[in-house]
Motif scaffolding. Structure first.
Motif, PDB file in Angstrom:
ATOM      1  N   GLY A  34       0.790  -1.240   0.038  1.00 41.69           N
ATOM      2  CA  GLY A  34       0.568  -0.137   0.617  1.00 41.69           C
ATOM      3  C   GLY A  34       1.161   1.511  -0.143  1.00 41.69           C
ATOM      4  N   ASP A  35       2.095   1.472   0.048  1.00 44.07           N
ATOM      5  CA  ASP A  35       2.873   1.798  -0.295  1.00 44.07           C
ATOM      6  C   ASP A  35       3.563   2.069  -1.121  1.00 44.07           C
ATOM      7  OD1 ASP A  35       4.950   4.723   2.370  1.00 44.07           O
ATOM      8  OD2 ASP A  35       5.429   4.073   0.568  1.00 44.07           O
ATOM      9  N   MET A  36       4.299   2.604  -2.322  1.00 45.57           N
ATOM     10  CA  MET A  36       4.448   2.820  -3.791  1.00 45.57           C
ATOM     11  C   MET A  36       6.279   2.252  -3.774  1.00 45.57           C
ATOM     12  SD  MET A  36       2.699   4.672  -6.368  1.00 45.57           S
ATOM     13  CE  MET A  36       3.845   5.008  -7.268  1.00 45.57           C
ATOM     14  N   GLU A  37       6.728   3.763  -2.546  1.00 37.97           N
ATOM     15  CA  GLU A  37       8.428   3.705  -1.961  1.00 37.97           C
ATOM     16  C   GLU A  37       8.619   2.501  -1.283  1.00 37.97           C
ATOM     17  OE1 GLU A  37      10.184   7.118  -3.345  1.00 37.97           O
ATOM     18  OE2 GLU A  37       8.124   6.391  -5.064  1.00 37.97           O
ATOM     19  N   PHE A  38       7.890   2.058  -0.925  1.00 41.65           N
ATOM     20  CA  PHE A  38       7.852   0.595   0.046  1.00 41.65           C
ATOM     21  C   PHE A  38       8.469  -0.982  -0.924  1.00 41.65           C
ATOM     22  CE2 PHE A  38       6.619  -2.835   3.509  1.00 41.65           C
ATOM     23  CZ  PHE A  38       8.673  -1.919   3.951  1.00 41.65           C
ATOM     24  N   ASP A  39       7.255  -0.857  -1.438  1.00 44.71           N
ATOM     25  CA  ASP A  39       7.093  -1.686  -3.169  1.00 44.71           C
ATOM     26  C   ASP A  39       8.514  -1.725  -3.889  1.00 44.71           C
ATOM     27  OD1 ASP A  39       4.720  -2.660  -1.129  1.00 44.71           O
ATOM     28  OD2 ASP A  39       3.462  -2.011  -2.933  1.00 44.71           O
ATOM     29  N   ARG A  40       7.733  -0.884  -3.885  1.00 43.95           N
ATOM     30  CA  ARG A  40      10.022  -0.732  -5.089  1.00 43.95           C
ATOM     31  C   ARG A  40      11.059  -0.998  -4.079  1.00 43.95           C
ATOM     32  NH1 ARG A  40      10.876   4.699  -8.252  1.00 43.95           N
ATOM     33  NH2 ARG A  40       9.194   6.074  -7.237  1.00 43.95           N
TER      34      ARG A  40
ATOM     35  N   ARG B 233      13.552  11.884   3.598  1.00 43.34           N
ATOM     36  CA  ARG B 233      14.302  10.266   4.268  1.00 43.34           C
ATOM     37  C   ARG B 233      14.294   9.506   3.134  1.00 43.34           C
ATOM     38  NH1 ARG B 233      14.492  13.304   7.702  1.00 43.34           N
ATOM     39  NH2 ARG B 233      13.190  13.192   9.549  1.00 43.34           N
ATOM     40  N   ILE B 234      15.335   8.906   2.821  1.00 47.13           N
ATOM     41  CA  ILE B 234      15.894   7.531   1.772  1.00 47.13           C
ATOM     42  C   ILE B 234      15.938   6.436   2.450  1.00 47.13           C
ATOM     43  CG2 ILE B 234      17.655   7.003   0.235  1.00 47.13           C
ATOM     44  CD1 ILE B 234      18.048   9.958  -0.515  1.00 47.13           C
ATOM     45  N   LEU B 235      14.749   5.627   1.674  1.00 47.12           N
ATOM     46  CA  LEU B 235      14.300   3.862   1.907  1.00 47.12           C
ATOM     47  C   LEU B 235      15.699   3.514   0.771  1.00 47.12           C
ATOM     48  CD1 LEU B 235      14.135   2.280   3.909  1.00 47.12           C
ATOM     49  CD2 LEU B 235      11.017   1.326   2.079  1.00 47.12           C
ATOM     50  N   ARG B 236      16.654   3.311   0.927  1.00 47.92           N
ATOM     51  CA  ARG B 236      17.546   2.306   0.263  1.00 47.92           C
ATOM     52  C   ARG B 236      18.064   0.661   0.552  1.00 47.92           C
ATOM     53  NH1 ARG B 236      22.116   5.516  -1.835  1.00 47.92           N
ATOM     54  NH2 ARG B 236      21.569   6.917  -0.226  1.00 47.92           N
ATOM     55  N   THR B 237      18.047   0.015  -0.286  1.00 44.04           N
ATOM     56  CA  THR B 237      18.564  -1.536   0.401  1.00 44.04           C
ATOM     57  C   THR B 237      19.519  -1.483  -0.072  1.00 44.04           C
ATOM     58  OG1 THR B 237      16.138  -1.726  -1.904  1.00 44.04           O
ATOM     59  CG2 THR B 237      17.116  -4.128  -1.199  1.00 44.04           C
ATOM     60  N   LEU B 238      19.735  -2.353   0.895  1.00 45.92           N
ATOM     61  CA  LEU B 238      21.055  -2.977   1.400  1.00 45.92           C
ATOM     62  C   LEU B 238      21.126  -4.294   0.769  1.00 45.92           C
ATOM     63  CD1 LEU B 238      22.307  -1.635   4.350  1.00 45.92           C
ATOM     64  CD2 LEU B 238      22.555  -0.544   1.958  1.00 45.92           C
ATOM     65  N   LYS B 239      20.837  -5.033   0.316  1.00 42.56           N
ATOM     66  CA  LYS B 239      20.142  -6.334   0.605  1.00 42.56           C
ATOM     67  C   LYS B 239      19.144  -6.599   0.021  1.00 42.56           C
ATOM     68  CE  LYS B 239      20.781 -11.257   2.888  1.00 42.56           C
ATOM     69  NZ  LYS B 239      21.400 -12.060   3.730  1.00 42.56           N
ATOM     70  N   ASN B 240      19.070  -7.945  -1.838  1.00 44.61           N
ATOM     71  CA  ASN B 240      18.075  -8.330  -1.137  1.00 44.61           C
ATOM     72  C   ASN B 240      17.881 -10.063  -2.219  1.00 44.61           C
ATOM     73  OD1 ASN B 240      15.156  -8.351  -1.574  1.00 44.61           O
ATOM     74  ND2 ASN B 240      14.553  -6.961  -3.097  1.00 44.61           N
ATOM     75  N   ARG B 241      17.258 -10.614  -1.565  1.00 46.63           N
ATOM     76  CA  ARG B 241      16.998 -11.921  -1.971  1.00 46.63           C
ATOM     77  C   ARG B 241      16.149 -12.094  -2.577  1.00 46.63           C
ATOM     78  NH1 ARG B 241      18.313 -16.009   3.131  1.00 46.63           N
ATOM     79  NH2 ARG B 241      20.160 -15.487   3.585  1.00 46.63           N
ATOM     80  N   PHE B 242      15.276 -10.926  -2.980  1.00 46.26           N
ATOM     81  CA  PHE B 242      14.203 -11.539  -3.729  1.00 46.26           C
ATOM     82  C   PHE B 242      13.713  -9.753  -5.229  1.00 46.26           C
ATOM     83  CE2 PHE B 242      13.195 -13.125   0.125  1.00 46.26           C
ATOM     84  CZ  PHE B 242      12.661 -14.783  -0.654  1.00 46.26           C
ATOM     85  N   GLY B 243      14.743  -9.292  -5.534  1.00 46.49           N
ATOM     86  CA  GLY B 243      14.881  -8.414  -6.248  1.00 46.49           C
ATOM     87  C   GLY B 243      16.510  -7.669  -6.160  1.00 46.49           C
ATOM     88  N   SER B 244      16.301  -5.871  -6.846  1.00 49.22           N
ATOM     89  CA  SER B 244      17.944  -5.115  -7.173  1.00 49.22           C
ATOM     90  C   SER B 244      17.962  -5.154  -6.199  1.00 49.22           C
ATOM     91  CB  SER B 244      17.379  -4.680  -8.159  1.00 49.22           C
ATOM     92  OG  SER B 244      17.854  -3.370  -8.699  1.00 49.22           O
TER      93      SER B 244
ATOM     94  N   ASP C  54      19.765  -1.845  -6.573  1.00 51.52           N
ATOM     95  CA  ASP C  54      19.483  -0.312  -6.619  1.00 51.52           C
ATOM     96  C   ASP C  54      18.352   0.047  -6.964  1.00 51.52           C
ATOM     97  OD1 ASP C  54      22.179  -0.687  -7.828  1.00 51.52           O
ATOM     98  OD2 ASP C  54      21.069  -1.591  -9.758  1.00 51.52           O
ATOM     99  N   GLU C  55      17.295  -0.426  -6.247  1.00 46.12           N
ATOM    100  CA  GLU C  55      15.763   1.044  -5.495  1.00 46.12           C
ATOM    101  C   GLU C  55      16.019   1.586  -4.747  1.00 46.12           C
ATOM    102  OE1 GLU C  55      13.909   1.418  -7.782  1.00 46.12           O
ATOM    103  OE2 GLU C  55      13.709  -0.583  -9.166  1.00 46.12           O
ATOM    104  N   LEU C  56      15.429   2.890  -4.559  1.00 41.74           N
ATOM    105  CA  LEU C  56      15.489   3.575  -3.765  1.00 41.74           C
ATOM    106  C   LEU C  56      14.201   3.881  -3.648  1.00 41.74           C
ATOM    107  CD1 LEU C  56      18.292   5.269  -2.059  1.00 41.74           C
ATOM    108  CD2 LEU C  56      16.719   7.073  -4.426  1.00 41.74           C
ATOM    109  N   GLY C  57      13.816   3.914  -2.015  1.00 44.30           N
ATOM    110  CA  GLY C  57      12.336   5.196  -1.439  1.00 44.30           C
ATOM    111  C   GLY C  57      12.523   6.232  -1.593  1.00 44.30           C
ATOM    112  N   ILE C  58      11.942   7.459  -1.892  1.00 53.24           N
ATOM    113  CA  ILE C  58      11.974   8.507  -0.864  1.00 53.24           C
ATOM    114  C   ILE C  58      10.965   8.887  -0.564  1.00 53.24           C
ATOM    115  CG2 ILE C  58      12.688  11.488  -1.399  1.00 53.24           C
ATOM    116  CD1 ILE C  58      14.133  10.103  -4.202  1.00 53.24           C
ATOM    117  N   TYR C  59      10.637  10.004   0.929  1.00 49.74           N
ATOM    118  CA  TYR C  59      10.008  10.911   1.290  1.00 49.74           C
ATOM    119  C   TYR C  59      10.174  11.559   2.602  1.00 49.74           C
ATOM    120  CZ  TYR C  59       8.930   5.757   2.290  1.00 49.74           C
ATOM    121  OH  TYR C  59       8.068   4.568   2.135  1.00 49.74           O
TER     122      TYR C  59
END
Ligand code: TYD
Ligand code: MG
Length: 419
Positions: free
Chosen positions: A40-46, A210-221, A223-228
């Motif tokens: 339900g949160d686009m950035e979080f899903d991204r 605020r920036i939400l960054r992925t440092l490790k993801n077994r199920f995706g890239s 390189d994605e980044l969420g901005i709030y």
């Protein structure tokens, strides 16, 4: 003794293999379609790679007060289906107060202030939620260990128990973990190998971004980044960061230049500000916010040695507007230009932007994904972009209305902008 142990070590030669677990051909492995649960949160899903994977264990780290609880409570309010929000940090009333600030209450959201993992699992098992949120890993404890909550052994044990629970019940679990001041995730760092996904929530508490960054993801890239943007009513998703970051520029002042940077996969135009002034004290100061100070020293040295532009007795301050931390080397060219602009007190027009790394010889080097940067600058109405000559290969220039200025050395920049 040695002879028997050697014999037993050689058992595999004579014993027939147990048929409990046998090798299978990779091509024969059946895969079901992975159905992700939208939060339900686009950035979080991204940043998760397109939603929450059932049975996955997600760790979200960040400094205290950055907004982790807010983010996940917000997800709990928006997600469709039952949610259990376990909090060892705040009581039910405090969480209700916070939820009231965030918008409508989700009638399927349960709060649980239990911190004993085994009892917690019993409750969660009864409710059978779509998502379990643990706020935070430092406050829960397993009864199988004597150690204090928050100690390394507890944090590790609780995470391992959560991992088993997630896999056995197919319930996705999000764990919040605090990072200490020195940057090591006080616990979470030692959990990275256990969990499926590690997210980092970062930003400057004095600023709203605020920036939400992925440092490790077994199920995706990763390189994605969420901005709030943190507002009075919670975190707002920012889908157009450049527009927000550039919205404060009004007067034409020297020392301000725009860089076409890339954060993860997303192009963001950021204002780089430099202030060069005469030093009052003996030793000139060099300070920077949002950019590596050592790299600033390097750029100043390059300007002195390769362009003959001297900053010797000047104080130099550098700032990335909006409290954003930039590590993309493409920001170099914009910084160099802002430094010269401030030194000579000559403003650079608002419709100019830059994307290029600067090398030790004063050469302008290529940067990744140049077309994405050009596109974003073009979309935002910039008229000129300076970039490395070597970056032009394979680019159809007539596709953009922005004028592209290829350069190979920073001296050319000084000539065309500040002559
Ligand atoms: P919080 O989520 O408690 O941080 P963490 O769980 O990472 O420690 O966020 C705390 C900050 O966010 C706090 O200083 C208040 C601010 N805030 C807002 O600005 N707007 C809001 O709607 C909410 C809920 C919090
Ligand atoms: Mg919190």
């Amino acid at each position: 003794m040695p002879s028997t142990s050697i014999e037993s070590r050689q058992n595999w030669k004579t014993d027939s293999p147990s048929n409990a677990i046998v090798p299978v051909l990779l091509g024969d492995v059946q895969t079901g379609k992975m159905v992700r649960l939208p939060s339900g949160d686009m950035e979080f899903d991204r940043v998760l790679g397109g939603g929450i994977v059932p049975g996955s264990l997600i760790l979200i780290g960040g400094q205290p007060g950055i907004g982790k609880s807010t983010l996940l409570l917000q997800v709990a309010m928006k997600l469709r289906g039952k949610i259990v929000y376990v909090s060892g940090e705040e009581n039910e009333e405090q969480i209700r107060h916070r939820a009231d600030r965030l918008g409508p209450i989700n009638s399927d959201c349960y709060l649980l202030t239990e911190t004993n993992t085994q009892r917690l699992f019993q409750h969660v098992q009864n409710i059978q939620p779509q998502l379990l949120i643990i706020d935070s890993i430092q406050t829960i404890a397993s009864p199988h260990l004597d150690a204090m909550p928050g100690s390394i052994s507890q944090v590790r044990e609780c995470t391992a128990e959560l991992q088993r629970f997630a896999k056995e019940t197919n319930t996705p679990v999000v764990i919040i973990g605090h990072i200490t001041k020195d940057g090591s995730i006080a616990g979470p760092k030692l959990l990275e190998h256990i969990v499926d996904t590690v997210l980092q929530f970062e930003g400057d508490r004095q600023h709203a971004y605020r920036i939400l960054r992925t440092l490790k993801n077994r199920f995706g890239s990763t390189d994605e980044l969420g901005i709030y943007e943190m507002q009075g009513g919670g975190l707002r998703e920012v889908s157009n960061p450049s527009e927000l970051l550039l919205s404060h520029r009004e007067d034409l002042l020297s020392g301000s230049c725009v860089s076409a940077t890339l954060e993860g996969m997303r192009p963001i135009l950021i204002e780089t500000q430099a202030l060069v002034s005469s030093a009052i004290f003996g030793t000139p100061q060099r300070s920077s916010t949002g950019f590596d100070t050592k790299r600033l020293h390097m750029l100043l040295a390059v300007l002195e040695k390769r362009c003959g532009i001297f900053f010797g007795q000047k104080d130099v301050f550098l700032n990335m507007a909006g409290g954003i931390k930039v590590t993309d080397p493409a920001v170099d060219l914009s910084i160099v230009s802002a430094l010269i602009s401030s030194l000579h007190d000559v403003p650079v027009s608002h419709d100019v932007c830059f994307a290029g790394e600067v090398g030790l010889n004063g050469e302008v080097r290529t940067v990744s994904r140049i077309e994405q940067r050009i596109q974003e600058a073009d979309r935002l109405g910039f008229q000129h972009i300076f970039l490395s000559k070597n970056n032009l290969k394979g680019i159809k220039l007539d596709r953009y209305s922005i004028v592209i200025h290829p350069i190979s050395r920073i001296t050319e920049l000084a000539e065309s902008l500040f002559a």
